[in-house]
Design an enzyme around this catalytic site. Structure first.
Site, mmCIF file in Angstrom:
data_model
loop_
_atom_site.group_PDB
_atom_site.id
_atom_site.type_symbol
_atom_site.label_atom_id
_atom_site.label_comp_id
_atom_site.label_asym_id
_atom_site.label_seq_id
_atom_site.Cartn_x
_atom_site.Cartn_y
_atom_site.Cartn_z
ATOM 1 N N CYS A 264 2.223 10.367 6.774
ATOM 2 C CA CYS A 264 1.859 9.324 5.839
ATOM 3 C C CYS A 264 0.656 8.278 6.026
ATOM 4 O O CYS A 264 -0.282 8.303 5.227
ATOM 5 C CB CYS A 264 3.037 8.151 5.552
ATOM 6 S SG CYS A 264 4.467 8.860 4.891
ATOM 7 N N PHE A 265 0.579 7.780 7.155
ATOM 8 C CA PHE A 265 -0.610 7.080 7.375
ATOM 9 C C PHE A 265 -2.116 7.507 7.337
ATOM 10 O O PHE A 265 -2.647 7.263 6.612
ATOM 11 C CB PHE A 265 -0.584 6.178 9.016
ATOM 12 C CG PHE A 265 0.675 5.144 9.211
ATOM 13 C CD1 PHE A 265 1.087 4.911 8.074
ATOM 14 C CD2 PHE A 265 0.844 4.521 10.277
ATOM 15 C CE1 PHE A 265 2.137 3.991 8.138
ATOM 16 C CE2 PHE A 265 1.555 3.551 10.383
ATOM 17 C CZ PHE A 265 2.335 3.080 9.239
#
Ligand code: NAD
Length: 426
Positions: A264-265
């Protein structure tokens, strides 16, 4: 409620288990036959605390998995789309899976009389929900919101704590211009005690990106402070504790180390940079967040190079492959970057992770995979701690050099630190 979920990955399978526990009837759809078979055999396709137990409890009575998307849509009233939105090299996200799912839903809706409710959970850039509605309207010849409804309901789970997070959400964000689907979702989630924030589509999409961008910024910030502290001979952990006591800052996400990874990040920050740049705005903070993060894994190699003229032939234990503890997810894991660098330096690697070895074996089949963390340590002269698994605090490191990339032996565990210990940025 009868609910179908498209995509049985980290998000979809946890959502299925959580909704089943709340009493809903779930059809989980995936194109991956193996995942479908595993779920129907009550086997969790991913490692996530508490998931196995919920699948054992609810398959097949309340959860059924299938590859037949059309039947799943036809027989349910509400559909969540939880397919992947992987990153392209330049930062843009691939929307093929999301658009593919919308297309199939639209084709099914051609023959469905009853109004269908569709909820997008995948992380997508602002404007995507409206694009999805357009695809469905064009293909199904039905109109939003009269014939079908659509909402954006971003997911905020933390891998490793995803089941807990499902039942303990900080807030539920529902973005839509149709009040009917907002009420439907409130009904679906009624047993979860969390405030509901109602927004429009783009706000809901942007909240997810902003959330991840902020958390990533916090990590890069404390890593930068850590890099300065290390040069000044100051314990970053104490500094982090001190600032974390300020309620305006808070104690979370202030552990310095080898940087953020995961699915995600990195993907979400780079997608936001890409989208901002497309509009003509150059996001300086977000670029710096990335820059700091990319340099953090290299700190491990710099420390090693400082202590040894050459790493060629050196036996190095790598403890931890997953991007964080309590998950088998190795996507964008800093450990993989460090392994690549050490292979280039011709080190001899002894690798161990309690649950995340399988995907790494496919990428690096010739490494020495140890049966246990202790075996990896015993075969090495240097140990690198690259995932914060609890079990790594209980091992016998003797007087081997231990470089801690994840702050496993933080201020609370100083007394457990190995004799020959070095932190990456503390
Ligand atoms: P994932 O890659 O683990 O799972 C996606 C699944 O969708 C796969 O099993 C794939 O086979 C399936 N799929 C793809 N196309 C399909 C189709 N047409 N029909 C049926 N199944 C299909 O992804 P994930 O980690 O669960 O993430 C899903 C989305 O949620 C992404 O947008 C991600 O950014 C977002 N998200 C993820 C997390 C997380 O921690 N993993 C947290 C919040 C949000």
């Amino acid at each position: 409620m009868k609910v179908s979920i498209i995509g049985a990955g980290y998000v979809g399978v946890v959502l299925a288990a959580g909704l089943a526990e709340l009493g809903h009837e779930i059809t989980l759809v995936d194109i991956d036959n193996k995942k479908v078979e595993m779920i129907n055999n009550k086997e969790a396709p991913i490692y996530e605390k508490g998931l196995q137990e919920l699948l054992e409890k609810h398959v097949p009575t309340q959860i059924k998995a299938t590859t037949d998307l059309k039947t799943a849509i036809s027989n349910t009233e509400l559909t969540f789309v939880c397919v992947g939105t992987p990153s392209r090299k330049e930062g843009l996200i691939h929307l093929e899976q999301v658009k593919g799912a919308c297309l199939e839903i639209a084709i099914t809706l051609l023959r469905k009389q009853a109004k269908h409710y569709m909820v997008l959970k995948s992380t997508v850039l602002p404007g995507t929900s409206e694009e999805c509605i357009k695809i469905i309207e064009d293909v199904s010849r039905k109109k939003f919101p009269k014939d079908f409804s659509f909402a954006m309901n971003p997911e905020f789970l933390r891998e490793g704590n995803a089941v807990h997070d499902f039942f303990n959400q900080d807030r539920i964000v529902i973005g839509s211009s149709d009040a009917e689907i907002v009420e439907k979702l409130k009904e679906l989630y009624q047993d979860i005690k969390a405030p509901v924030l109602e927004t429009n589509f783009k706000e809901a999409e942007m909240i997810k990106y902003t959330n991840n961008a902020f958390l990533a910024t916090k990590i890069s910030f404390i890593n930068e402070i850590g890099n300065i502290c290390k040069k000044l001979g100051i314990d970053t952990n104490v500094v982090a504790k001190g600032i974390g006591m300020d309620w305006r800052i808070g104690p979370h996400f202030l552990r310095s180390g080898i940087g953020f990874g995961g699915s995600c990040f990195p993907k979400d920050v780079s997608a936001l940079i890409f989208r901002a740049t497309e509009t003509g705005y150059s996001p300086k903070i977000l670029r710096a967040v990335f820059e700091v993060n990319e340099a953090q894994p290299k700190k491990v190699i710099e420390l090693l190079d400082k202590k040894h003229n050459s790493l060629a032939g050196k036996n190095i234990a790598i403890l931890g492959l997953a991007f964080k503890a309590d998950t088998d997810d190795v996507r964008e894991s800093p450990a993989l970057q460090i392994i690549k660098e050490l292979i280039l330096e011709q080190a001899n690697l002894h690798v161990y992770d309690p649950v995340a070895e399988e995907p790494v074996k496919k990428l690096f089949p010739t490494l020495n995979y140890a049966e246990s963390a202790q075996e990896a340590i015993d075969n090495a002269e240097i140990v690198l701690l690259l995932t914060e698994w609890q079990e790594f605090t209980q091992l016998n490191y003797g007087d081997k050099l231990v470089i801690d990339g994840k702050n496993i032996f933080d201020s609370e565990r100083v007394h457990l630190r190995p004799k020959n210990y070095e932190g990456v940025c503390w």
